[in-house]
Write a protein that holds these residues in place. Structure first.
Motif, PDB file in Angstrom:
ATOM      1  N   SER A  39       8.406 -10.157   7.384  1.00  0.00           N
ATOM      2  CA  SER A  39       7.552 -10.639   8.469  1.00  0.00           C
ATOM      3  C   SER A  39       7.712  -9.746   9.695  1.00  0.00           C
ATOM      4  O   SER A  39       8.824  -9.342  10.038  1.00  0.00           O
ATOM      5  CB  SER A  39       7.935 -12.077   8.817  1.00  0.00           C
ATOM      6  OG  SER A  39       7.257 -12.518   9.967  1.00  0.00           O
ATOM      7  N   GLY A  40       6.598  -9.414  10.318  1.00  0.00           N
ATOM      8  CA  GLY A  40       6.620  -8.571  11.499  1.00  0.00           C
ATOM      9  C   GLY A  40       6.287  -7.119  11.243  1.00  0.00           C
ATOM     10  O   GLY A  40       6.086  -6.349  12.196  1.00  0.00           O
ATOM     11  N   VAL A  41       6.208  -6.712   9.962  1.00  0.00           N
ATOM     12  CA  VAL A  41       5.806  -5.341   9.649  1.00  0.00           C
ATOM     13  C   VAL A  41       4.353  -5.135  10.066  1.00  0.00           C
ATOM     14  O   VAL A  41       3.484  -5.955   9.763  1.00  0.00           O
ATOM     15  CB  VAL A  41       5.991  -5.042   8.146  1.00  0.00           C
ATOM     16  CG1 VAL A  41       5.249  -3.768   7.750  1.00  0.00           C
ATOM     17  CG2 VAL A  41       7.465  -4.905   7.810  1.00  0.00           C
ATOM     18  N   GLY A  42       4.098  -4.062  10.778  1.00  0.00           N
ATOM     19  CA  GLY A  42       2.736  -3.763  11.186  1.00  0.00           C
ATOM     20  C   GLY A  42       1.993  -2.970  10.127  1.00  0.00           C
ATOM     21  O   GLY A  42       2.604  -2.239   9.336  1.00  0.00           O
ATOM     22  N   PHE A  43       0.683  -3.117  10.098  1.00  0.00           N
ATOM     23  CA  PHE A  43      -0.143  -2.369   9.142  1.00  0.00           C
ATOM     24  C   PHE A  43      -1.507  -2.104   9.750  1.00  0.00           C
ATOM     25  O   PHE A  43      -1.954  -2.797  10.668  1.00  0.00           O
ATOM     26  CB  PHE A  43      -0.286  -3.125   7.820  1.00  0.00           C
ATOM     27  CG  PHE A  43      -1.027  -4.440   7.939  1.00  0.00           C
ATOM     28  CD1 PHE A  43      -2.409  -4.500   7.786  1.00  0.00           C
ATOM     29  CD2 PHE A  43      -0.341  -5.608   8.215  1.00  0.00           C
ATOM     30  CE1 PHE A  43      -3.087  -5.696   7.901  1.00  0.00           C
ATOM     31  CE2 PHE A  43      -1.018  -6.817   8.338  1.00  0.00           C
ATOM     32  CZ  PHE A  43      -2.387  -6.861   8.178  1.00  0.00           C
ATOM     33  N   GLU A  44      -2.147  -1.072   9.239  1.00  0.00           N
ATOM     34  CA  GLU A  44      -3.521  -0.741   9.615  1.00  0.00           C
ATOM     35  C   GLU A  44      -4.324  -0.523   8.331  1.00  0.00           C
ATOM     36  O   GLU A  44      -3.761  -0.204   7.291  1.00  0.00           O
ATOM     37  CB  GLU A  44      -3.575   0.532  10.463  1.00  0.00           C
ATOM     38  CG  GLU A  44      -2.857   0.413  11.789  1.00  0.00           C
ATOM     39  CD  GLU A  44      -2.801   1.742  12.542  1.00  0.00           C
ATOM     40  OE1 GLU A  44      -3.374   2.735  12.035  1.00  0.00           O
ATOM     41  OE2 GLU A  44      -2.172   1.778  13.609  1.00  0.00           O
ATOM     42  N   TYR A  45      -5.632  -0.680   8.421  1.00  0.00           N
ATOM     43  CA  TYR A  45      -6.471  -0.393   7.268  1.00  0.00           C
ATOM     44  C   TYR A  45      -7.710   0.374   7.701  1.00  0.00           C
ATOM     45  O   TYR A  45      -8.041   0.448   8.888  1.00  0.00           O
ATOM     46  CB  TYR A  45      -6.838  -1.656   6.488  1.00  0.00           C
ATOM     47  CG  TYR A  45      -7.590  -2.724   7.258  1.00  0.00           C
ATOM     48  CD1 TYR A  45      -8.975  -2.754   7.261  1.00  0.00           C
ATOM     49  CD2 TYR A  45      -6.902  -3.728   7.939  1.00  0.00           C
ATOM     50  CE1 TYR A  45      -9.666  -3.744   7.938  1.00  0.00           C
ATOM     51  CE2 TYR A  45      -7.579  -4.720   8.613  1.00  0.00           C
ATOM     52  CZ  TYR A  45      -8.964  -4.724   8.616  1.00  0.00           C
ATOM     53  OH  TYR A  45      -9.640  -5.698   9.295  1.00  0.00           O
ATOM     54  N   ILE A  46      -8.338   0.979   6.718  1.00  0.00           N
ATOM     55  CA  ILE A  46      -9.508   1.827   6.955  1.00  0.00           C
ATOM     56  C   ILE A  46     -10.708   1.234   6.228  1.00  0.00           C
ATOM     57  O   ILE A  46     -10.586   0.733   5.113  1.00  0.00           O
ATOM     58  CB  ILE A  46      -9.248   3.258   6.456  1.00  0.00           C
ATOM     59  CG1 ILE A  46      -8.302   3.989   7.423  1.00  0.00           C
ATOM     60  CG2 ILE A  46     -10.545   4.055   6.315  1.00  0.00           C
ATOM     61  CD1 ILE A  46      -7.913   5.371   6.962  1.00  0.00           C
ATOM     62  N   ILE A  47     -11.853   1.278   6.883  1.00  0.00           N
ATOM     63  CA  ILE A  47     -13.117   0.946   6.244  1.00  0.00           C
ATOM     64  C   ILE A  47     -14.058   2.125   6.462  1.00  0.00           C
ATOM     65  O   ILE A  47     -14.424   2.428   7.591  1.00  0.00           O
ATOM     66  CB  ILE A  47     -13.731  -0.347   6.811  1.00  0.00           C
ATOM     67  CG1 ILE A  47     -12.816  -1.544   6.518  1.00  0.00           C
ATOM     68  CG2 ILE A  47     -15.125  -0.582   6.223  1.00  0.00           C
ATOM     69  CD1 ILE A  47     -13.339  -2.851   7.079  1.00  0.00           C
ATOM     70  N   ASP A  48     -14.400   2.803   5.387  1.00  0.00           N
ATOM     71  CA  ASP A  48     -15.360   3.906   5.449  1.00  0.00           C
ATOM     72  C   ASP A  48     -16.729   3.403   5.007  1.00  0.00           C
ATOM     73  O   ASP A  48     -16.866   2.824   3.923  1.00  0.00           O
ATOM     74  CB  ASP A  48     -14.926   5.052   4.535  1.00  0.00           C
ATOM     75  CG  ASP A  48     -13.838   5.902   5.163  1.00  0.00           C
ATOM     76  OD1 ASP A  48     -13.594   5.744   6.372  1.00  0.00           O
ATOM     77  OD2 ASP A  48     -13.226   6.715   4.446  1.00  0.00           O
ATOM     78  N   PHE A  49     -17.730   3.618   5.848  1.00  0.00           N
ATOM     79  CA  PHE A  49     -19.108   3.249   5.549  1.00  0.00           C
ATOM     80  C   PHE A  49     -19.887   4.458   5.067  1.00  0.00           C
ATOM     81  O   PHE A  49     -19.758   5.550   5.624  1.00  0.00           O
ATOM     82  CB  PHE A  49     -19.804   2.711   6.810  1.00  0.00           C
ATOM     83  CG  PHE A  49     -19.799   1.226   6.929  1.00  0.00           C
ATOM     84  CD1 PHE A  49     -20.799   0.458   6.363  1.00  0.00           C
ATOM     85  CD2 PHE A  49     -18.795   0.585   7.622  1.00  0.00           C
ATOM     86  CE1 PHE A  49     -20.802  -0.922   6.481  1.00  0.00           C
ATOM     87  CE2 PHE A  49     -18.781  -0.795   7.756  1.00  0.00           C
ATOM     88  CZ  PHE A  49     -19.789  -1.544   7.192  1.00  0.00           C
ATOM     89  N   TYR A  50     -20.718   4.265   4.050  1.00  0.00           N
ATOM     90  CA  TYR A  50     -21.631   5.298   3.571  1.00  0.00           C
ATOM     91  C   TYR A  50     -23.003   4.655   3.373  1.00  0.00           C
ATOM     92  O   TYR A  50     -23.102   3.563   2.824  1.00  0.00           O
ATOM     93  CB  TYR A  50     -21.173   5.889   2.236  1.00  0.00           C
ATOM     94  CG  TYR A  50     -19.815   6.537   2.271  1.00  0.00           C
ATOM     95  CD1 TYR A  50     -19.680   7.919   2.383  1.00  0.00           C
ATOM     96  CD2 TYR A  50     -18.657   5.772   2.171  1.00  0.00           C
ATOM     97  CE1 TYR A  50     -18.433   8.522   2.405  1.00  0.00           C
ATOM     98  CE2 TYR A  50     -17.405   6.363   2.199  1.00  0.00           C
ATOM     99  CZ  TYR A  50     -17.298   7.739   2.312  1.00  0.00           C
ATOM    100  OH  TYR A  50     -16.059   8.323   2.344  1.00  0.00           O
TER     101      TYR A  50
END
Length: 267
Positions: A75-86
């Motif tokens: 708990s507390g781990v940070g994360f990011e994600y990517i969304i690529d649009f085409y």
């Protein structure tokens, strides 16, 4: 054919010196939903969806993520994600856009083999009419768009750092969907055609099931939208794809002026 790029900065994927070469978080499915009474509500799977802007004003992708590693992310781990649009027309790629989320934090421990839904932790919404108006302001006629595609996946955790580009795409999910603006937009053949492809994944032959092919044109294209194979009226509805490199592909069937698309994996 127009080819425009809004924002394509793969900083986290390519430039990080601490890029991870081991897949730990895998996106196994992408859903989409809406916000009602300040809460996210899932509508359905994004792949193959037909979305009407009259009934959905904002597209909010939801990632279903599996911990495919042997590590526990506390708990507390940070994360990011990517969304690529085409955005694609029949003639090829019209536009691509790269979107990186803010940093979110796990509210609980994420154990090996467990799955989590990022719709309940953090989401990145796209106001559809605003996006469409912006696209049209760039000179793209909405009616030119045959289909939309997004690639979703985790690109960073504070526990491990950034994923390499290769590992990111191994753990990402690809969806093709369709948008109608009121009564304007594509007519999707899959609304009345239940064809499937088998086996999927395949290492050789691919058979089109539940669909009678007569004089139809079949196209196969890769993740970048490049046509890699074209066949007319394959014998016994069977297409040999053994020459293709391993990866994710899309097969399009053109029939009666309509186009139906399915995703398959060559391995």
């Amino acid at each position: 054919m127009k080819k425009l790029i809004l924002f394509m900065a793969f900083t986290g994927l390519i430039l990080s010196v601490n890029a991870q070469d081991t897949l730990k978080w895998k996106t196994i499915k992408t859903y989409y939903g809406d916000i009602k009474e300040d809460s996210y509500v899932r509508i359905g799977e994004l792949d193959g969806a037909v979305i009407n802007t009259d009934t959905l004003s904002e597209l909010i992708p939801e990632l279903l993520i599996s911990n495919v590693s042997h590590d526990t992310f506390p708990s507390g781990v940070g994360f990011e994600y990517i969304i690529d649009f085409y955005l694609y027309a029949d003639t090829g790629l019209l536009l691509m856009d790269h979107n990186v989320s803010t940093t979110y934090f796990l509210p609980f421990n994420f154990y090996p083999n467990n799955t989590i839904s990022l719709g309940s932790i953090g989401f990145m919404g796209f106001p559809l009419l605003t996006v469409i108006n912006y696209i049209e302001g760039m000179g793209i006629d909405f009616k030119e768009i045959s289909y939309w595609k997004i690639i979703t996946g985790i690109n960073y955790t504070s526990k491990d750092g950034y994923y390499s580009e290769k590992v990111f795409y191994e753990g990402a999910d690809t969806c093709i969907f369709y948008i109608k603006k009121g009564n304007v937009g594509i007519q999707v053949a899959q609304d009345n055609s239940g064809f499937t492809v088998y086996p999927n994944p395949t290492n050789g032959e691919l058979q089109i099931m539940n669909f009678t092919l007569r004089n139809e044109c079949i196209e196969i294209f890769d993740m970048a939208g490049r046509t890699v194979k074209r066949v007319h009226s394959p014998i016994n509805n069977t297409i040999n794809v053994s020459e293709l490199q391993n990866g994710i592909y899309f097969i399009a069937v053109y029939s009666n002026g309509e186009r139906t698309i399915r995703k398959f994996v060559k391995q």
